[in-house]
Structures are given as structure tokens and as C-alpha cells.
Enzyme design. Structure first.
Site, short mmCIF file in Angstrom:
data_model
loop_
_atom_site.label_atom_id
_atom_site.label_comp_id
_atom_site.label_asym_id
_atom_site.label_seq_id
_atom_site.Cartn_x
_atom_site.Cartn_y
_atom_site.Cartn_z
N MET A 1 -6.14 -22.44 38.19
CA MET A 1 -7.21 -22.93 39.07
C MET A 1 -6.63 -23.85 40.14
SD MET A 1 -10.63 -23.28 36.84
CE MET A 1 -10.26 -24.88 36.12
N GLU B 1 3.60 -29.59 36.96
CA GLU B 1 4.81 -29.08 36.30
C GLU B 1 4.47 -28.09 35.17
OE1 GLU B 1 7.63 -29.23 37.55
OE2 GLU B 1 8.67 -28.33 35.84
N GLY B 2 3.30 -28.24 34.55
CA GLY B 2 2.89 -27.28 33.51
C GLY B 2 2.74 -25.90 34.10
N HIS B 3 2.00 -25.80 35.21
CA HIS B 3 1.83 -24.50 35.87
C HIS B 3 3.18 -23.96 36.34
CE1 HIS B 3 -2.17 -26.50 36.96
NE2 HIS B 3 -2.54 -25.47 36.23
N GLN C 1 -17.03 -20.53 35.07
CA GLN C 1 -16.60 -21.17 33.83
C GLN C 1 -16.95 -22.65 33.77
OE1 GLN C 1 -12.38 -20.13 34.66
NE2 GLN C 1 -11.92 -22.10 33.72
N LYS D 1 -1.46 -25.43 26.00
CA LYS D 1 -2.36 -26.55 26.28
C LYS D 1 -3.82 -26.16 26.04
CE LYS D 1 -4.23 -30.01 28.78
NZ LYS D 1 -5.24 -29.38 29.57
N ASP D 2 -4.18 -24.92 26.44
CA ASP D 2 -5.54 -24.43 26.26
C ASP D 2 -5.54 -23.42 25.10
OD1 ASP D 2 -7.07 -25.55 28.76
OD2 ASP D 2 -5.12 -24.90 29.45
N SER E 1 -2.30 -32.16 33.20
CA SER E 1 -3.56 -31.49 33.49
C SER E 1 -4.01 -31.88 34.88
CB SER E 1 -4.62 -31.93 32.47
OG SER E 1 -5.92 -31.57 32.94
P1 AMP Z 1 -5.62 -24.23 34.74
O1 AMP Z 1 -5.19 -24.26 36.16
O2 AMP Z 1 -5.87 -25.58 34.15
O3 AMP Z 1 -6.72 -23.24 34.48
O4 AMP Z 1 -4.38 -23.69 33.93
C1 AMP Z 1 -3.72 -22.49 34.27
C2 AMP Z 1 -2.72 -22.14 33.18
O5 AMP Z 1 -1.76 -23.19 33.07
C3 AMP Z 1 -3.37 -21.99 31.80
O6 AMP Z 1 -2.75 -20.94 31.10
C4 AMP Z 1 -3.07 -23.32 31.16
O7 AMP Z 1 -3.05 -23.28 29.76
C5 AMP Z 1 -1.69 -23.63 31.73
N1 AMP Z 1 -1.42 -25.06 31.66
C6 AMP Z 1 -2.18 -26.07 32.16
N2 AMP Z 1 -1.63 -27.26 31.86
C7 AMP Z 1 -0.50 -27.00 31.15
C8 AMP Z 1 0.50 -27.81 30.54
N3 AMP Z 1 0.47 -29.14 30.60
N4 AMP Z 1 1.50 -27.19 29.89
C9 AMP Z 1 1.56 -25.83 29.82
N5 AMP Z 1 0.65 -25.02 30.37
C10 AMP Z 1 -0.37 -25.59 31.02
#
Ligand code: AMP
Length: 283
Positions: free
Chosen positions: A30, A35-37, A61, A149-150, A185
Site C-alpha cells: 500500500m 525497509e520491510g517492503h 480493506q 508481519k501480517d 510499519s
Molecule cells: P502493506 O504496505 O502494509 O500492505 O504491506 C505490504 C507487504 O509488506 C505485506 O506483505 C506486509 O506483510 C509486508 N510488510 C510490511 N511491514 C513489514 C515488515 N516490517 N517486515 C516484513 N514485511 C513487512
């Protein structure tokens, strides 16, 4: 890296890549990339010749009163981050192109969506499943990379991809954390300085559970009580739920049994910000 906003053009590029025998690896997000992404995107390179990252703040969502309108959006910044991490195609569709007038199709999953995040956020996984099914049809990936994370989202998406015979594989990437343990996050940016200082309590609660299990604790209630006491020590934290559940069915466990993977998870509010975190373990 190229930026694509039209779903038909994305489909055409993915089909061309497939015809040439390329593996397509896909990271749905989204935006507000951190750094996670970026870790997911870098891992995608290990699994694909063409790396596609999507940025779409999916309205379906978010529930009433949730943070859809204030969710951080900065496509220019995301564009740079996605490119540096190794994206070939950044797919950033408009809301209009994903849900045009007359749009009527939604994907609902049973059971695994009835608990935890699904119970706390009615309709959330209906929106997630719908957009992931659409994105899978648009990007046509061989493999999709998802963050641990999710954790419930992982369970839901794996189920969806299998149930709908998509043939899409998944790769799950461990949670990327700040130095003090807070899971990265996009929503961390909402936290005030005081809230941010207390937010690592989620990670501490997970570590406390892991230590207790390592020391022989097997009672689900004892572990839930330990999480509660750890989290309530932070005065700004308000527990939404805590859970010690079977990692595949997500049913709450009275006792941990040998060889049965456990998902320890929680949602905690700091003011108007809702944070989630989890760990999985097997005794
Ligand atoms: P989001 O943009 O929050 O919908 O997340 C997109 C993807 O990145 C999803 O698969 C999340 O689980 C993953 N994600 C978000 N935060 C993290 C994190 N801290 N570590 C690993 N993956 C993450």
C-alpha cells in the site's frame, strides 16, 4: 524501472514477460515504502526475472472510521525506494481503474477470516482478498512475496491463491524491525514521541512469551496473561486482542503441544494508532 498505472498495460507487460519465459515475482504493497517492503522487493529478485511492485491504498480493506484518508501517500518517494530496491515495474493503479463504476465482485473467505484481525476489523479481509485476487489476475505472477508481519494475511492469501487455483506460489519474509524491536510499519509514522517510545512493548511481550515457552511454559492462558501484563506496563498501550493460536487454523490453544506450530499475535492501540505484531514458534 517503469511506472505503470493502467491495469491492461500491466497485464500486457506481464504476459509478454511470461511468453519470453521470464519468472514474474510480485510484491503487493500500500506504499509508504520502508525497509520491510524493500526487503521483500530485494528477495523478489532471488525468485524472479521480472520484479513487479504494486502501490495501491486499497479502499475496500479499510473499515468505517479507519485510516484510509490519512494513510500516508507519496508516490515520488515510493518510486525512488522501489527502484533502489530492485523493482522493474512499479504498478500504481488509480482507485477508478481498480473499482470502476458498476464494480460488483468481492472475494470472501470462511473460517480463517472470522478471528483476530478479521473479528476486530469486519470486512477487512474481504477487501484484502478481493484486491489480491484482482492483482494476481493483472500481474500474473509466478510468485508473490508476503511479510510475516501480517501473519493472518499470509494465511488468508495462501488459502485464497490455492482455493482459486491461481498456481501462484508464496514466499514469506520475516518481519523487519527497528533497532528497538518495533516492527516496521507505515502506521508507525502516526505515533507521537511518547507513543513511539512505548511501542516496543509489543516486541517485548513476544520475547517474554518465547522465553517462557523456552523455560517450559505450555499453558495458553499463562502465556496470554504474560503478554497482557507486559503490555499493560506501558501506560499508553490499550490491548485490542492477544492470541496464542494454532498457526494454520488460528484457533486459540489451551495448551501448546509438541510439533504443532503456534502463532502468538496481538493488536495494541496507542491513541488512534493500531499496531500489530506476532511471532511463530513450535515446541
Ligand atoms: P502493506 O504496505 O502494509 O500492505 O504491506 C505490504 C507487504 O509488506 C505485506 O506483505 C506486509 O506483510 C509486508 N510488510 C510490511 N511491514 C513489514 C515488515 N516490517 N517486515 C516484513 N514485511 C513487512
Amino acid at each position: 524501472m517503469i511506472l505503470v498505472s493502467d491495469p491492461r498495460e500491466m497485464q500486457r507487460l506481464a504476459d509478454d514477460a511470461r511468453r519470453l519465459g521470464n519468472e514474474v515475482a510480485f510484491v503487493p504493497t500500500m506504499g509508504a515504502l520502508h525497509e520491510g517492503h524493500c526487503t521483500l522487493i530485494r528477495r523478489a529478485r532471488d525468485h524472479g526475472d521480472l520484479v513487479v511492485t504494486s502501490v495501491f491504498v486499497n479502499p475496500t480493506q479499510f473499515g468505517q472510521g479507519e485510516d484510509f484518508t490519512r494513510y500516508p501517500r507519496d508516490l515520488e518517494r515510493d518510486r525512488r525506494a522501489a527502484e533502489v530496491a530492485g523493482t522493474d515495474i512499479l504498478f500504481a493503479p488509480s482507485e477508478q481503474s481498480m473499482y470502476p463504476p458498476g464494480y460488483a465482485t468481492f472475494v470472501d473467505l470462511e473460517r480463517v477470516t472470522a478471528v483476530l484481525e478479521g473479528r476486530a476489523r469486519p470486512g477487512h479481509f474481504r477487501g484484502v482478498a478481493t484486491v489480491v485476487a484482482k492483482l494476481a489476475n493483472i500481474v500474473r505472477p509466478h510468485v508473490m512475496l508476503l511479510g510475516q508481519k501480517d501473519a493472518q494475511q499470509v494465511v488468508v492469501i495462501r488459502r485464497l491463491l490455492e482455493d482459486l487455483n491461481t498456481g501462484v506460489r508464496t514466499v514469506i519474509v520475516p518481519t523487519v524491525r527497528e533497532e528497538d524491536g518495533l516492527a516496521m510499519s507505515s502506521r508507525n509514522s502516526y505515533l507521537s514521541a511518547d507513543e513511539r517510545a512505548q511501542a516496543p512493548v509489543l516486541f517485548r511481550a513476544l520475547r517474554a512469551v518465547e522465553a517462557a515457552v523456552a523455560a517450559g511454559e505450555r499453558s495458553g492462558d499463562a502465556l496470554r496473561a504474560l503478554m497482557t501484563s507486559t503490555i499493560t506496563a506501558a501506560p499508553l498501550a490499550a490491548i485490542d486482542y492477544i492470541s496464542v493460536a494454532d498457526a494454520s487454523t488460528l484457533e486459540e490453544l489451551p495448551v501448546l503441544s509438541e510439533g504443532r506450530p503456534v502463532l502468538v499475535s496481538m493488536a495494541v492501540r496507542f491513541g488512534t494508532t493500531r499496531l500489530i505484531d506476532n511471532t511463530s514458534l513450535t515446541v
